[in-house]
Write a protein that holds these residues in place. Structure first.
Motif, PDB file in Angstrom:
ATOM      1  N   GLN A  38       9.451  12.614  73.111  1.00 17.74           N
ATOM      2  CA  GLN A  38       8.870  12.352  74.365  1.00 17.74           C
ATOM      3  C   GLN A  38       8.943  11.073  74.936  1.00 17.74           C
ATOM      4  OE1 GLN A  38       5.252  14.680  75.052  1.00 17.74           O
ATOM      5  NE2 GLN A  38       5.873  15.977  73.235  1.00 17.74           N
ATOM      6  N   VAL A  39       9.303   9.983  74.018  1.00 20.08           N
ATOM      7  CA  VAL A  39       9.282   8.705  74.461  1.00 20.08           C
ATOM      8  C   VAL A  39      10.535   7.995  74.156  1.00 20.08           C
ATOM      9  CG1 VAL A  39       7.985   6.323  74.427  1.00 20.08           C
ATOM     10  CG2 VAL A  39       6.610   8.655  74.317  1.00 20.08           C
ATOM     11  N   ASN A  40      11.445   8.480  74.763  1.00 20.26           N
ATOM     12  CA  ASN A  40      12.916   8.229  74.590  1.00 20.26           C
ATOM     13  C   ASN A  40      13.180   6.741  74.326  1.00 20.26           C
ATOM     14  OD1 ASN A  40      13.635  11.042  74.234  1.00 20.26           O
ATOM     15  ND2 ASN A  40      14.082  11.208  76.404  1.00 20.26           N
ATOM     16  N   LYS A  41      12.633   5.977  75.087  1.00 15.95           N
ATOM     17  CA  LYS A  41      12.854   4.442  75.305  1.00 15.95           C
ATOM     18  C   LYS A  41      12.332   3.697  73.993  1.00 15.95           C
ATOM     19  CE  LYS A  41       9.318   4.080  78.604  1.00 15.95           C
ATOM     20  NZ  LYS A  41       9.099   4.484  79.802  1.00 15.95           N
ATOM     21  N   ALA A  42      11.498   4.271  73.137  1.00  8.83           N
ATOM     22  CA  ALA A  42      10.794   3.705  71.912  1.00  8.83           C
ATOM     23  C   ALA A  42      11.660   3.812  70.921  1.00  8.83           C
ATOM     24  CB  ALA A  42       9.289   4.125  71.876  1.00  8.83           C
ATOM     25  N   SER A  43      11.894   2.797  70.132  1.00  7.67           N
ATOM     26  CA  SER A  43      12.459   3.106  68.778  1.00  7.67           C
ATOM     27  C   SER A  43      11.334   3.529  67.628  1.00  7.67           C
ATOM     28  CB  SER A  43      12.939   1.778  68.336  1.00  7.67           C
ATOM     29  OG  SER A  43      11.878   0.769  67.839  1.00  7.67           O
ATOM     30  N   TYR A  44      12.123   4.041  66.721  1.00  8.46           N
ATOM     31  CA  TYR A  44      11.145   4.595  65.514  1.00  8.46           C
ATOM     32  C   TYR A  44      10.380   3.547  65.045  1.00  8.46           C
ATOM     33  CZ  TYR A  44      13.124   9.141  65.216  1.00  8.46           C
ATOM     34  OH  TYR A  44      13.687  10.460  65.660  1.00  8.46           O
ATOM     35  N   PHE A  45      11.016   2.122  65.070  1.00  8.53           N
ATOM     36  CA  PHE A  45      10.141   0.906  64.352  1.00  8.53           C
ATOM     37  C   PHE A  45       9.061   0.630  65.352  1.00  8.53           C
ATOM     38  CE2 PHE A  45       9.568  -3.630  64.873  1.00  8.53           C
ATOM     39  CZ  PHE A  45       9.344  -4.134  63.574  1.00  8.53           C
ATOM     40  N   GLN A  46       9.244   0.700  66.878  1.00  8.93           N
ATOM     41  CA  GLN A  46       8.081   0.431  67.827  1.00  8.93           C
ATOM     42  C   GLN A  46       7.072   1.601  67.558  1.00  8.93           C
ATOM     43  OE1 GLN A  46      10.657   0.370  71.014  1.00  8.93           O
ATOM     44  NE2 GLN A  46      10.360  -1.705  71.575  1.00  8.93           N
ATOM     45  N   ILE A  47       7.335   2.763  67.290  1.00 13.97           N
ATOM     46  CA  ILE A  47       6.518   3.786  67.335  1.00 13.97           C
ATOM     47  C   ILE A  47       5.519   3.559  66.039  1.00 13.97           C
ATOM     48  CG2 ILE A  47       6.063   6.262  66.919  1.00 13.97           C
ATOM     49  CD1 ILE A  47       8.575   6.713  68.810  1.00 13.97           C
ATOM     50  N   ARG A  48       6.291   3.153  64.996  1.00 11.83           N
ATOM     51  CA  ARG A  48       5.644   2.934  63.511  1.00 11.83           C
ATOM     52  C   ARG A  48       4.772   1.731  63.827  1.00 11.83           C
ATOM     53  NH1 ARG A  48      10.510   2.562  61.144  1.00 11.83           N
ATOM     54  NH2 ARG A  48      11.126   4.836  60.539  1.00 11.83           N
ATOM     55  N   LEU A  49       5.028   0.550  64.578  1.00 10.33           N
ATOM     56  CA  LEU A  49       4.273  -0.494  64.731  1.00 10.33           C
ATOM     57  C   LEU A  49       2.936   0.127  65.381  1.00 10.33           C
ATOM     58  CD1 LEU A  49       6.435  -3.530  65.757  1.00 10.33           C
ATOM     59  CD2 LEU A  49       4.818  -3.351  63.806  1.00 10.33           C
ATOM     60  N   VAL A  50       3.090   0.705  66.567  1.00 11.64           N
ATOM     61  CA  VAL A  50       2.038   1.207  67.505  1.00 11.64           C
ATOM     62  C   VAL A  50       0.887   1.962  66.535  1.00 11.64           C
ATOM     63  CG1 VAL A  50       1.219   2.303  69.365  1.00 11.64           C
ATOM     64  CG2 VAL A  50       2.964   0.811  69.633  1.00 11.64           C
ATOM     65  N   LEU A  51       1.535   2.919  65.740  1.00 13.11           N
ATOM     66  CA  LEU A  51       0.583   3.660  65.160  1.00 13.11           C
ATOM     67  C   LEU A  51       0.074   3.174  64.002  1.00 13.11           C
ATOM     68  CD1 LEU A  51       2.866   7.255  64.799  1.00 13.11           C
ATOM     69  CD2 LEU A  51       0.782   6.796  66.337  1.00 13.11           C
ATOM     70  N   ALA A  52       0.420   2.376  63.425  1.00  9.95           N
ATOM     71  CA  ALA A  52       0.236   1.594  62.405  1.00  9.95           C
ATOM     72  C   ALA A  52      -1.148   0.556  62.873  1.00  9.95           C
ATOM     73  CB  ALA A  52       0.927   0.533  61.654  1.00  9.95           C
ATOM     74  N   LYS A  53      -1.130   0.000  64.058  1.00  8.87           N
ATOM     75  CA  LYS A  53      -1.972  -0.818  64.823  1.00  8.87           C
ATOM     76  C   LYS A  53      -3.294  -0.189  65.439  1.00  8.87           C
ATOM     77  CE  LYS A  53      -3.145  -5.067  66.160  1.00  8.87           C
ATOM     78  NZ  LYS A  53      -3.403  -6.022  64.954  1.00  8.87           N
ATOM     79  N   TYR A  54      -2.877   0.881  66.071  1.00 11.91           N
ATOM     80  CA  TYR A  54      -3.881   1.604  66.794  1.00 11.91           C
ATOM     81  C   TYR A  54      -4.024   3.161  66.519  1.00 11.91           C
ATOM     82  CZ  TYR A  54      -3.115  -2.678  69.658  1.00 11.91           C
ATOM     83  OH  TYR A  54      -2.879  -3.690  70.174  1.00 11.91           O
ATOM     84  N   GLY A  55      -3.351   3.631  65.725  1.00 12.85           N
ATOM     85  CA  GLY A  55      -3.228   5.161  65.687  1.00 12.85           C
ATOM     86  C   GLY A  55      -4.381   5.661  65.046  1.00 12.85           C
ATOM     87  N   GLY A  56      -5.153   5.183  64.304  1.00 10.52           N
ATOM     88  CA  GLY A  56      -6.525   5.557  63.811  1.00 10.52           C
ATOM     89  C   GLY A  56      -7.577   5.476  64.666  1.00 10.52           C
ATOM     90  N   SER A  57      -7.348   4.944  65.864  1.00 10.87           N
ATOM     91  CA  SER A  57      -8.453   4.597  66.966  1.00 10.87           C
ATOM     92  C   SER A  57      -8.509   5.753  67.923  1.00 10.87           C
ATOM     93  CB  SER A  57      -8.494   3.016  67.572  1.00 10.87           C
ATOM     94  OG  SER A  57      -7.313   3.077  68.124  1.00 10.87           O
TER      95      SER A  57
END
Length: 59
Positions: free
Chosen positions: A40-59
């Motif tokens: 659903q977010v084609n422009k994001a790389s898997y690395f970027q998705i992992r970073l965002v989830l690591a940083k904010y995913g639990g909130s």
């Protein structure tokens, strides 16, 4: 680093608007599965998705 260091900024790696989009999709589909978010977010790389989830995913 993004997971364990609170003051670590991921902004150099993922622009703010993309961070918000990744989080919105993750919350909307109620999933942290990278492939589902990437579909659903084609422009994001898997690395970027992992970073965002690591940083904010639990909130």
């Amino acid at each position: 680093m993004a997971l364990y260091v609170n003051h670590f900024s991921i902004d150099p790696y993922v622009e703010q608007k993309l961070q918000e989009e990744i989080l919105a999709v993750s919350r909307r589909i109620a999933s942290r599965q990278l492939k589902l978010i990437k579909d659903q977010v084609n422009k994001a790389s898997y690395f970027q998705i992992r970073l965002v989830l690591a940083k904010y995913g639990g909130s």
